[in-house]
Scaffold this active site. Structure first.
Site, PDB file in Angstrom:
ATOM      1  CG  HIS A  46      45.722  45.279  35.256  1.00 15.80           C
ATOM      2  ND1 HIS A  46      46.025  46.415  35.983  1.00 15.80           N
ATOM      3  CD2 HIS A  46      46.382  44.255  35.860  1.00 15.80           C
ATOM      4  CE1 HIS A  46      46.827  46.095  36.979  1.00 15.80           C
ATOM      5  NE2 HIS A  46      47.076  44.792  36.921  1.00 15.80           N
ATOM      6  CD  GLU A  48      42.215  49.341  33.585  1.00 17.57           C
ATOM      7  OE1 GLU A  48      42.223  50.188  34.483  1.00 17.57           O
ATOM      8  OE2 GLU A  48      42.434  48.126  33.795  1.00 17.57           O
ATOM      9  CB  CYS A  76      47.292  50.590  38.048  1.00 12.28           C
ATOM     10  SG  CYS A  76      47.685  49.578  36.597  1.00 12.28           S
ATOM     11  CB  CYS A  79      45.871  50.486  33.131  1.00  8.73           C
ATOM     12  SG  CYS A  79      45.848  48.695  33.427  1.00  8.73           S
TER      13      CYS A  79
END
Length: 146
Positions: A46, A48, A76, A79
């Site tokens: 991801h 992040e 999410c 993260c």
């Protein structure tokens, strides 16, 4: 946030979900990334997570004290947890994620008093633009898939 949006646009051009993240420390970019799950075939790639990893390498520490992470979509659970564990001071995000958001929508991980660290949270920065990037991407996918 403009730099995070640039990263999201790059992700979209590469066929990735358009999410971008940037970590700032003392006015300088120390991490910048976009989603790479498809490119890397990595479920945790991801934006992040990748930006946090870059920032930690740049600072030489896993503690990202005094940093701000800008991201186009509400993080999410994975993260949001990483932001808490990395001790990021401030989170700025564009639009909410009603299906997986773990900062405001479904959970409030980043400011949960039961955890050992809490972040300052600012939401809605360039929210319309961030939402348009996502909706445009998924609209294009639907058209391609008939």
């Amino acid at each position: 946030m403009r730099l995070a949006i640039d990263q999201a646009e790059l992700a979209s051009r590469l066929g990735e979900i358009p999410i971008g993240a940037v970590v700032i420390h003392e006015g300088a970019v120390i991490g910048a990334a976009h989603n790479r799950r498809e490119l890397d075939q990595d479920p945790v790639a991801h934006a992040e997570i990748l930006a946090i990893r870059q920032a930690a390498r740049r600072l030489g520490s896993w503690r990202l004290l005094g940093t701000t992470l800008y991201v186009t979509l509400e993080p999410c659970a994975m993260c949001a947890g990483a932001l808490v564990l990395a001790r990021v001071a401030r989170l700025v995000f564009g639009c909410r994620d009603p299906k997986a958001g773990a900062v405001r929508s479904l959970y409030q991980i980043c400011d949960d008093n039961r955890l050992n660290h809490r972040l300052e949270i600012v939401e809605g920065v360039e929210g319309q633009r961030c939402a348009e990037l996502l909706s445009g991407f998924f609209e294009k996918i639907r058209r391609q898939n008939g």
